[in-house]
Design a protein around this motif. Structure first.
Motif, PDB file in Angstrom:
ATOM      1  N   VAL A  61       0.834  -1.206   0.000  1.00  0.00           N
ATOM      2  CA  VAL A  61       0.000   0.000   0.000  1.00  0.00           C
ATOM      3  C   VAL A  61       0.866   1.253   0.000  1.00  0.00           C
ATOM      4  O   VAL A  61       0.611   2.222  -0.739  1.00  0.00           O
ATOM      5  N   MET A  62       1.897   1.254   0.825  1.00  0.00           N
ATOM      6  CA  MET A  62       2.786   2.414   0.877  1.00  0.00           C
ATOM      7  C   MET A  62       3.557   2.588  -0.427  1.00  0.00           C
ATOM      8  O   MET A  62       3.882   3.708  -0.832  1.00  0.00           O
ATOM      9  N   LEU A  63       3.852   1.483  -1.086  1.00  0.00           N
ATOM     10  CA  LEU A  63       4.538   1.576  -2.369  1.00  0.00           C
ATOM     11  C   LEU A  63       3.668   2.264  -3.408  1.00  0.00           C
ATOM     12  O   LEU A  63       4.154   3.061  -4.224  1.00  0.00           O
ATOM     13  N   GLY A  64       2.381   1.972  -3.366  1.00  0.00           N
ATOM     14  CA  GLY A  64       1.483   2.613  -4.328  1.00  0.00           C
ATOM     15  C   GLY A  64       1.094   4.019  -3.930  1.00  0.00           C
ATOM     16  O   GLY A  64       0.884   4.883  -4.792  1.00  0.00           O
ATOM     17  N   ALA A  65       0.985   4.298  -2.641  1.00  0.00           N
ATOM     18  CA  ALA A  65       0.510   5.612  -2.197  1.00  0.00           C
ATOM     19  C   ALA A  65       1.623   6.622  -2.016  1.00  0.00           C
ATOM     20  O   ALA A  65       1.415   7.822  -2.251  1.00  0.00           O
ATOM     21  N   ASN A  66       2.814   6.155  -1.599  1.00  0.00           N
ATOM     22  CA  ASN A  66       3.894   7.110  -1.273  1.00  0.00           C
ATOM     23  C   ASN A  66       5.220   6.678  -1.874  1.00  0.00           C
ATOM     24  O   ASN A  66       6.282   7.006  -1.330  1.00  0.00           O
ATOM     25  N   ALA A  67       5.174   5.924  -2.954  1.00  0.00           N
ATOM     26  CA  ALA A  67       6.384   5.487  -3.667  1.00  0.00           C
ATOM     27  C   ALA A  67       7.319   4.696  -2.761  1.00  0.00           C
ATOM     28  O   ALA A  67       8.549   4.745  -2.914  1.00  0.00           O
ATOM     29  N   GLY A  68       6.762   3.981  -1.804  1.00  0.00           N
ATOM     30  CA  GLY A  68       7.578   3.130  -0.949  1.00  0.00           C
ATOM     31  C   GLY A  68       8.226   3.845   0.212  1.00  0.00           C
ATOM     32  O   GLY A  68       8.920   3.210   1.017  1.00  0.00           O
ATOM     33  N   GLU A  69       8.014   5.148   0.356  1.00  0.00           N
ATOM     34  CA  GLU A  69       8.608   5.884   1.465  1.00  0.00           C
ATOM     35  C   GLU A  69       7.752   5.688   2.723  1.00  0.00           C
ATOM     36  O   GLU A  69       6.548   5.870   2.695  1.00  0.00           O
ATOM     37  N   ILE A  70       8.407   5.333   3.801  1.00  0.00           N
ATOM     38  CA  ILE A  70       7.713   5.136   5.073  1.00  0.00           C
ATOM     39  C   ILE A  70       8.132   6.278   5.998  1.00  0.00           C
ATOM     40  O   ILE A  70       9.302   6.427   6.323  1.00  0.00           O
ATOM     41  N   ARG A  71       7.167   7.043   6.409  1.00  0.00           N
ATOM     42  CA  ARG A  71       7.436   8.183   7.276  1.00  0.00           C
ATOM     43  C   ARG A  71       6.879   7.925   8.673  1.00  0.00           C
ATOM     44  O   ARG A  71       6.064   7.032   8.877  1.00  0.00           O
ATOM     45  N   PHE A  72       7.327   8.770   9.593  1.00  0.00           N
ATOM     46  CA  PHE A  72       6.959   8.539  10.988  1.00  0.00           C
ATOM     47  C   PHE A  72       5.458   8.665  11.199  1.00  0.00           C
ATOM     48  O   PHE A  72       4.849   7.867  11.901  1.00  0.00           O
ATOM     49  N   PHE A  73       4.832   9.646  10.557  1.00  0.00           N
ATOM     50  CA  PHE A  73       3.402   9.851  10.776  1.00  0.00           C
ATOM     51  C   PHE A  73       2.570   8.712  10.150  1.00  0.00           C
ATOM     52  O   PHE A  73       1.446   8.451  10.593  1.00  0.00           O
ATOM     53  N   THR A  74       3.135   8.025   9.122  1.00  0.00           N
ATOM     54  CA  THR A  74       2.402   6.883   8.556  1.00  0.00           C
ATOM     55  C   THR A  74       2.389   5.706   9.543  1.00  0.00           C
ATOM     56  O   THR A  74       1.364   5.048   9.715  1.00  0.00           O
ATOM     57  N   ILE A  75       3.562   5.475  10.188  1.00  0.00           N
ATOM     58  CA  ILE A  75       3.609   4.413  11.209  1.00  0.00           C
ATOM     59  C   ILE A  75       2.693   4.768  12.368  1.00  0.00           C
ATOM     60  O   ILE A  75       1.938   3.926  12.888  1.00  0.00           O
ATOM     61  N   LEU A  76       2.735   6.070  12.770  1.00  0.00           N
ATOM     62  CA  LEU A  76       1.865   6.519  13.865  1.00  0.00           C
ATOM     63  C   LEU A  76       0.391   6.378  13.488  1.00  0.00           C
ATOM     64  O   LEU A  76      -0.439   5.951  14.292  1.00  0.00           O
ATOM     65  N   GLY A  77       0.069   6.698  12.246  1.00  0.00           N
ATOM     66  CA  GLY A  77      -1.317   6.588  11.793  1.00  0.00           C
ATOM     67  C   GLY A  77      -1.796   5.135  11.744  1.00  0.00           C
ATOM     68  O   GLY A  77      -2.942   4.840  12.108  1.00  0.00           O
ATOM     69  N   MET A  78      -0.906   4.225  11.309  1.00  0.00           N
ATOM     70  CA  MET A  78      -1.306   2.827  11.219  1.00  0.00           C
ATOM     71  C   MET A  78      -1.582   2.256  12.612  1.00  0.00           C
ATOM     72  O   MET A  78      -2.638   1.650  12.859  1.00  0.00           O
ATOM     73  N   PHE A  79      -0.653   2.431  13.554  1.00  0.00           N
ATOM     74  CA  PHE A  79      -0.870   1.925  14.912  1.00  0.00           C
ATOM     75  C   PHE A  79      -2.005   2.674  15.614  1.00  0.00           C
ATOM     76  O   PHE A  79      -2.734   2.095  16.423  1.00  0.00           O
ATOM     77  N   GLY A  80      -2.131   3.982  15.287  1.00  0.00           N
ATOM     78  CA  GLY A  80      -3.251   4.745  15.854  1.00  0.00           C
ATOM     79  C   GLY A  80      -4.587   4.223  15.352  1.00  0.00           C
ATOM     80  O   GLY A  80      -5.570   4.141  16.106  1.00  0.00           O
ATOM     81  N   GLY A  81      -4.647   3.854  14.066  1.00  0.00           N
ATOM     82  CA  GLY A  81      -5.880   3.287  13.520  1.00  0.00           C
ATOM     83  C   GLY A  81      -6.213   1.951  14.160  1.00  0.00           C
ATOM     84  O   GLY A  81      -7.391   1.679  14.475  1.00  0.00           O
ATOM     85  N   MET A  82      -5.184   1.106  14.400  1.00  0.00           N
ATOM     86  CA  MET A  82      -5.426  -0.169  15.074  1.00  0.00           C
ATOM     87  C   MET A  82      -5.923   0.060  16.497  1.00  0.00           C
ATOM     88  O   MET A  82      -6.888  -0.568  16.952  1.00  0.00           O
ATOM     89  N   GLY A  83      -5.270   1.008  17.220  1.00  0.00           N
ATOM     90  CA  GLY A  83      -5.699   1.295  18.589  1.00  0.00           C
ATOM     91  C   GLY A  83      -7.100   1.873  18.637  1.00  0.00           C
ATOM     92  O   GLY A  83      -7.910   1.503  19.505  1.00  0.00           O
ATOM     93  N   LEU A  84      -7.401   2.766  17.698  1.00  0.00           N
ATOM     94  CA  LEU A  84      -8.734   3.364  17.658  1.00  0.00           C
ATOM     95  C   LEU A  84      -9.800   2.303  17.372  1.00  0.00           C
ATOM     96  O   LEU A  84     -10.885   2.317  17.968  1.00  0.00           O
ATOM     97  N   TYR A  85      -9.463   1.383  16.480  1.00  0.00           N
ATOM     98  CA  TYR A  85     -10.419   0.306  16.176  1.00  0.00           C
ATOM     99  C   TYR A  85     -10.660  -0.561  17.411  1.00  0.00           C
ATOM    100  O   TYR A  85     -11.810  -0.899  17.720  1.00  0.00           O
ATOM    101  N   TYR A  86      -9.589  -0.926  18.116  1.00  0.00           N
ATOM    102  CA  TYR A  86      -9.750  -1.786  19.291  1.00  0.00           C
ATOM    103  C   TYR A  86     -10.478  -1.073  20.422  1.00  0.00           C
ATOM    104  O   TYR A  86     -11.154  -1.713  21.233  1.00  0.00           O
ATOM    105  N   LEU A  87     -10.382   0.228  20.494  1.00  0.00           N
ATOM    106  CA  LEU A  87     -11.080   0.958  21.547  1.00  0.00           C
ATOM    107  C   LEU A  87     -12.553   1.189  21.221  1.00  0.00           C
ATOM    108  O   LEU A  87     -13.359   1.397  22.138  1.00  0.00           O
ATOM    109  N   THR A  88     -12.904   1.180  19.952  1.00  0.00           N
ATOM    110  CA  THR A  88     -14.278   1.543  19.557  1.00  0.00           C
ATOM    111  C   THR A  88     -15.074   0.351  19.018  1.00  0.00           C
ATOM    112  O   THR A  88     -16.127  -0.001  19.546  1.00  0.00           O
TER     113      THR A  88
END
Length: 200
Positions: A61-88
């Motif tokens: 997904v990151m390869l298609g959306a951001n040319a394979g670049e992984i940034r800090f806010f993407t990692i934060l967003g992914m784990f934040g989305g998992m945490g938000l899902y588990y809380l809600t």
């Protein structure tokens, strides 16, 4: 690759949704474990396969959306989305899935009961005759085996008796011919000796 503020916000939202999707997939795995209980070893193996697949999926997904670049806010967003899902939504998904599994099990049990009811009724009708027939067959089998063994013993004793009689007859009849043969041999030797002396 330089992203604008809007692009970064869209990428962050995408990673949040991606984290929520991974949480949903893991909940499906948990539901599968509720349906079919697993041992600790298989749970660890399934977790390892899940995280390896998640890594490859996130990279694609990151390869298609951001040319394979992984940034800090993407990692934060992914784990934040998992945490938000588990809380809600996670508790709601597990509760609904447990109810669905319970209802499905009840329906399957009811269908199994409906299908097996005629067979149970037939079994209840023929159970006593089958038991009586079984007891009768066991008794007949015992009587047949007993009579067969008794007849076999009688025949064996008769064969032994006949064998002993035959051996005794053979021994008695065999003594006389042997004695006669010896006497005839002696006479022949004497006559031969007499002839030899006369000729000499």
């Amino acid at each position: 690759m330089i992203l604008s503020l809007q692009g970064q916000a869209q990428l962050f939202l995408l990673t949040v949704l991606l984290g929520g999707a991974l949480g949903l997939v893991y909940d499906c795995l948990r539901v599968f474990r509720h349906i079919i209980p697993h041992k600790r070893l298989w749970i660890q193996v399934e977790d390892g396969i899940f995280w390896i697949g998640a890594i490859f999926f996130v990279f694609a997904v990151m390869l298609g959306a951001n040319a394979g670049e992984i940034r800090f806010f993407t990692i934060l967003g992914m784990f934040g989305g998992m945490g938000l899902y588990y809380l809600t939504l996670s508790h709601l998904v597990i509760a609904v899935s447990d109810k669905v599994i319970y209802v499905v099990k009840k329906i399957l049990f009811l269908l199994f009961t409906i299908v097996m009811t005629p067979f149970r009724l037939v079994y209840l009708v023929i159970r006593r005759p089958l038991r009586k027939a079984g007891f009768f067959c066991v008794r007949i089998k015992k009587k047949v085996l007993h009579s067969c063994s008794f007849y076999a013993k009688i025949r064996l004793n008769a064969i032994r008796r006949d064998w002993r009689i035959a051996v005794r007859k053979k021994q008695k009849s065999g003594d006389k011919p042997n004695g006669q043969r010896n006497k005839t041999k002696r006479r022949a030797r004497r006559e031969k000796a007499k002839k030899d002396t006369k000729d000499g």
